[in-house]
Design an enzyme around this catalytic site. Structure first.
Site, mmCIF file in Angstrom:
data_model
loop_
_atom_site.group_PDB
_atom_site.id
_atom_site.type_symbol
_atom_site.label_atom_id
_atom_site.label_comp_id
_atom_site.label_asym_id
_atom_site.label_seq_id
_atom_site.Cartn_x
_atom_site.Cartn_y
_atom_site.Cartn_z
ATOM 1 N N ASP A 206 -1.948 7.831 3.657
ATOM 2 C CA ASP A 206 -1.517 6.496 4.121
ATOM 3 C C ASP A 206 -2.197 6.206 5.470
ATOM 4 O O ASP A 206 -2.592 7.128 6.181
ATOM 5 C CB ASP A 206 0.016 6.468 4.294
ATOM 6 C CG ASP A 206 0.568 5.033 4.255
ATOM 7 O OD1 ASP A 206 -0.229 4.082 4.130
ATOM 8 O OD2 ASP A 206 1.802 4.880 4.328
ATOM 9 N N GLU A 207 -2.316 4.944 5.825
ATOM 10 C CA GLU A 207 -2.876 4.513 7.121
ATOM 11 C C GLU A 207 -4.237 5.159 7.385
ATOM 12 O O GLU A 207 -4.517 5.639 8.488
ATOM 13 C CB GLU A 207 -1.906 4.873 8.266
ATOM 14 C CG GLU A 207 -0.473 4.434 8.051
ATOM 15 C CD GLU A 207 -0.201 2.999 8.492
ATOM 16 O OE1 GLU A 207 -1.153 2.289 8.867
ATOM 17 O OE2 GLU A 207 0.982 2.598 8.417
ATOM 18 N N GLN B 123 -5.610 -3.247 10.724
ATOM 19 C CA GLN B 123 -4.510 -2.595 11.439
ATOM 20 C C GLN B 123 -4.960 -1.326 12.150
ATOM 21 O O GLN B 123 -4.144 -0.472 12.481
ATOM 22 C CB GLN B 123 -3.361 -2.276 10.487
ATOM 23 C CG GLN B 123 -2.686 -3.526 9.950
ATOM 24 C CD GLN B 123 -1.489 -3.181 9.086
ATOM 25 O OE1 GLN B 123 -0.491 -2.677 9.568
ATOM 26 N NE2 GLN B 123 -1.590 -3.438 7.797
ATOM 27 N N LYS C 278 0.833 -1.211 0.000
ATOM 28 C CA LYS C 278 0.000 0.000 0.000
ATOM 29 C C LYS C 278 0.858 1.248 0.000
ATOM 30 O O LYS C 278 0.641 2.172 -0.779
ATOM 31 C CB LYS C 278 -0.924 0.020 1.229
ATOM 32 C CG LYS C 278 -1.944 -1.078 1.262
ATOM 33 C CD LYS C 278 -2.843 -0.962 2.475
ATOM 34 C CE LYS C 278 -2.111 -1.128 3.799
ATOM 35 N NZ LYS C 278 -1.478 -2.444 3.963
ATOM 36 N N THR C 279 1.832 1.270 0.895
ATOM 37 C CA THR C 279 2.686 2.444 0.971
ATOM 38 C C THR C 279 3.486 2.576 -0.315
ATOM 39 O O THR C 279 3.706 3.683 -0.824
ATOM 40 C CB THR C 279 3.603 2.364 2.208
ATOM 41 O OG1 THR C 279 2.782 2.217 3.366
ATOM 42 C CG2 THR C 279 4.452 3.602 2.358
ATOM 43 N N ARG D 251 5.062 -7.248 10.896
ATOM 44 C CA ARG D 251 6.255 -6.408 10.681
ATOM 45 C C ARG D 251 7.436 -7.272 10.241
ATOM 46 O O ARG D 251 8.449 -6.766 9.777
ATOM 47 C CB ARG D 251 6.674 -5.663 11.976
ATOM 48 C CG ARG D 251 5.709 -4.665 12.579
ATOM 49 C CD ARG D 251 5.198 -3.692 11.594
ATOM 50 N NE ARG D 251 3.926 -4.128 11.035
ATOM 51 C CZ ARG D 251 3.446 -3.722 9.874
ATOM 52 N NH1 ARG D 251 4.109 -2.869 9.134
ATOM 53 N NH2 ARG D 251 2.288 -4.161 9.422
#
Ligand code: ATP
Ligand code: MG
Length: 755
Positions: free
Chosen positions: A234-235, A265, A47-48, A614
């Site tokens: 983002d996020e 998340q 995504k990032t 992560r």
């Protein structure tokens, strides 16, 4: 504002090489340049990366100039990384971009139009301390009892309202609680008024005042509509309402908004984030293109399988599949689950793994220890220092640098060394004793005049009338306390002394009365400090240790292991991730469940999912059978999240191996994983003799080094109920102990600790 020429037709060749690094779904998200786009996808699916390439692509194809793109990231660090990556992709620096956190960009906009919202462009952004001070003044000015209705509580109420995008006039009546008998909205109004008079804004205002600005001044908003041709976020799952409204207003212009996020998340519900924002995207932006990414590029199949299996236990989620393109024989390492005896062994185990990985050419930069709560970093920091592994604490201070730890240590310093004026100044009025700057100046002048330390001068001043009576009484109490603690220091263990000092000084009480979000964490840190002192013979030894620890350089650019909270790890990735403290109460965190029930538990589980995802190559989950909580030994049971990890993707480190403990006549304790009757794995610990023992129906062999020596004949031990004593006899798992105060007793070895 950029000139129209900057929007010239794209030279196709420039953008196309960027797209080569993407899969089809990612490319679709990047190429859908116009109109609203939502990329809703699991961890590590790029995504990032999509956002970064999208930004680079827009610039490379000259659809917009840097100044015409607004990109919002979650942290300043993420913004810096994105800016570097974009520059790398397009081969030139990207100056003039609007790239940063919501707060940073909000502040930038506000400064340009400050007058329109009652501020001047050089307004101050106040921190939480100033915010509280102001709140208290206002409460006092309204003759409200601050003890009953504390400023902290009001700060939280008002921040929540701001997160929701409500100015005083917009707070719905149903949301007004009984703070000061319903006066909270009036106090909020006054607070805003005061901020304006002071030419100041708090964090919430940075967005809230933007909303006011945009709504009251359509021309200003129109200006930003022309400016921001593209918006990237983002996020997105962690935006609160006011951030969401802010984005929606800005996006009305070009309608070119691209948000990426993952409902699994969402971990900031406790701070007002609303995962609903992401679920509502298609309604809010009609005609939105929704792209789902399913291929995970970050983690091995085992890590992904474990994380997906875990998050599947959450009921409120959209649900998605993730896959990675590894052949069956390259699943990577299963997620390792390791039970350990206690927190010290946990830190030791992680330290050993880090050293082992290092020996196999793994860079420290690629290793991270992710903890649930800040206090947990202490044990790891000390272990890494002991074994000489450089580390950094990301997104927070190292344990001994934290404010409450420095304060507590200042008390200890002054007890040890009365001449320590710096320590004196730090704590003489912490908690508040009415000995503020003025008293300190008087004392300082006296001390300097007589060539004495502040403490010695105080000892004299309490017998004179140099200070007003109330101050003198307060100072007397302080001086006497220090003297008493110093006298007690020789008879008490460092942890007993530490507890007494923190307690009798009112320092712990000060944080207990504090209703800020940080206070519980600070109290946990203080408990952890007491725990740390227990490892030393004397306060002197402990303080020497602290100065050594503080001396370690941490600002070099050499590779360092990373320690951070799970919250702070969002969006990051590491080859190896250690996930300690997976025990009920620690993680899932007890308070989160008590305060938010099932929703709280699900947010904790999302946090566990964030932690696992992560990891690129390996994840190690640890849980301790025992932990000291509130200075008491407590046996813990493994987190339900451990059981929720699918067995196919995990590997339990078995403590029962083949080998023998060297028989030195002592008892040994082991932490081991064994299946219980239901076949579930759980953590067991038993005291066994130094030979193989029968354990249930099985022979258990304890490998050398896996156990931990428990009391030997003649050794000193501690028992929760009976206190300190000496081992007089060993009879199987029972010990004959002569207790200093409770006399001779036979107790289970399980219940005593060697000291
Ligand atoms: P998170 O949800 O954790 O924020 P994310 O979806 O933002 O994850 P990224 O950080 O963008 O994921 O990507 C994860 C990793 O996969 C990065 O190392 C990234 O460079 C890599 N990656 C993403 N897409 C591709 C691709 N198409 N080809 C190769 N590597 C990729
Ligand atoms: Mg990301």
């Amino acid at each position: 504002m950029a000139s129209p020429q900057e929007n010239t037709a794209p030279p196709p060749a420039m953008g196309s090489h960027l797209l080569e690094r993407l899969n089809d779904a990612q490319r679709e998200a990047v190429e859908a340049v116009d109109g609203p786009v939502l990329v809703l996808a699991g961890a590590g699916t790029g995504k990032t990366r999509v956002l970064t390439v999208r930004l680079a692509n827009i610039l490379a194809t000259r659809r917009a100039a840097p100044g015409q793109i607004l990109s919002v990231t979650f942290t300043n660090k993420a913004a810096r990384e994105m800016s570097e990556r974009v520059a790398g992709l397009i081969g030139r620096p990207t100056e003039g971009m609007w790239l940063g956190t919501f707060h940073a960009i909000g502040a930038r906009i506000l400064r340009r139009h400050a007058e329109l919202v009652g501020l001047r462009s050089n307004f101050t952004i106040i921190d939480t301390d100033d915010q509280l001070r102001l709140m208290k003044q206002i409460i006092e000015a309204n003759q409200i009892d601050e003890k009953r209705w504390p400023g902290r509580a009001l700060t939280i109420i008002i921040s929540r309202w701001k997160d929701k995008g409500w100015l005083p006039d917009q707070v719905p009546t149903s949301e007004v609680d009984d703070f000061a008998h319903g006066k909270s909205v009036d106090l909020y109004r006054e607070y805003q008024q005061r901020l304006s008079e002071l030419n100041a804004a708090d964090f919430g205002d940075l967005l809230l005042l933007c909303l006011t600005l945009f709504l009251k001044h359509p021309d200003v908003l129109a200006d930003y509509h022309r400016r921001f041709q593209y918006i990237l976020v983002d996020e997105y799952q962690d935006t609160n309402v006011s951030q969401y409204l802010w984005l929606r207003l800005l996006a009305q212009g070009s309608n070119n908004i691209c948000c990426v996020g993952d409902d699994d998340q969402s971990i900031y519900g406790w701070r007002g984030a609303e995962v609903g924002n992401i679920l509502r995207f298609e309604t809010d932006f009609p005609g939105a293109k929704v792209v789902r990414l399913e291929r995970n590029y970050r983690s091995t199949a085992h890590i992904l399988g474990a994380a997906s299996g875990l998050i599947a236990h959450n009921e409120s989620r959209l649900g998605k599949t993730l896959w990675t393109e590894a052949p069956d024989d390259e699943l990577g390492e299963p997620v390792k689950i390791q039970g350990v005896w206690d927190e010290a062994e946990e830190a030791r185990t992680v330290g050993e793994s880090i050293e082992d990985l290092q020996r196999h050419d793994n860079s420290l930069d690629q290793m991270a220890i992710l903890v649930r709560a800040g206090y947990q970093t202490r044990a790891f920091e000390e272990r890494l220092i002991t074994i000489g592994v450089p580390y950094r604490v990301i997104g927070g201070l190292r344990f001994y640098e934290r404010q409450e730890i420095r304060d507590a240590c200042a008390y200890f310093r002054l007890i040890r060394q009365g001449d320590d004026d710096l320590a004196f100044q730090r704590i003489v009025n912490k908690p508040k004793r009415g000995l503020g700057d003025k008293s300190l100046q008087t004392l300082y002048a006296i001390a300097r005049g007589r060539g004495q330390s502040l403490l010695s001068a105080s000892e004299e001043v309490i017998t004179t009338d140099e200070l007003p009576p109330a101050r003198r009484t307060a100072l007397r109490e302080f001086v006497e306390n220090i003297a008493r603690w110093r006298a007690e220091a020789s008879q008490l263990s460092p942890s007993e002394l530490a507890e007494i000092v923190l307690d009798e000084s009112g320092y712990t009480a000060m944080w207990m009365a504090d209703k800020s979000v940080q206070a519980p964490g600070r109290l946990e840190n203080l408990k952890e400090l007491v725990r740390a002192t227990a490892e030393f013979e004397s306060l002197d030894d402990f303080m020497n240790h602290v100065s050594l620890v503080m001396d370690i350089e941490t600002d070099s650019t050499d590779p360092m292991a990373n320690i951070m909270t799970l919250h702070g790890a969002k969006g990051l990735e590491f080859d190896t991730v250690f996930l300690p403290g997976w025990e009920e109460g620690v993680f899932p965190n007890q308070m989160a469940i008590e305060e938010h029930g099932y929703a709280g538990l699900e947010e904790e589980r999302r946090l566990a999912y964030v932690g696992l995802t992560r990891a690129r190559k390996r994840a190690i989950v640890l849980f301790a059978a025992n932990r000291t909580v509130h200075g008491q030994w407590q046996s813990n049971i493994p987190s339900r999240f451990v059981d929720e990890l699918p067995q196919d993707h995990t590997e339990r480190a078995e403590a029962s191996g083949y080998g023998f403990v060297q028989d030195d006549g002592a008892l040994w304790q082991i932490a081991m994983n064994k299946p219980d009757q239901g076949g579930r794995q759980s953590n067991y610990h038993r005291v066994i003799e130094a030979r193989n023992q029968r354990y249930g129906d099985e022979e258990v062999f304890v490998p050398v080094g896996q156990g931990r020596a428990v009391p030997e004949l003649g050794s000193r031990v501690f028992h929760q109920k009976f206190g300190y004593g000496q081992v007089k006899g060993i009879d199987g798992a029972k010990l004959d102990i002569s207790f200093d105060k409770a006399g001779q007793k036979k107790v289970m070895a399980d219940f005593v600790e060697p000291v």
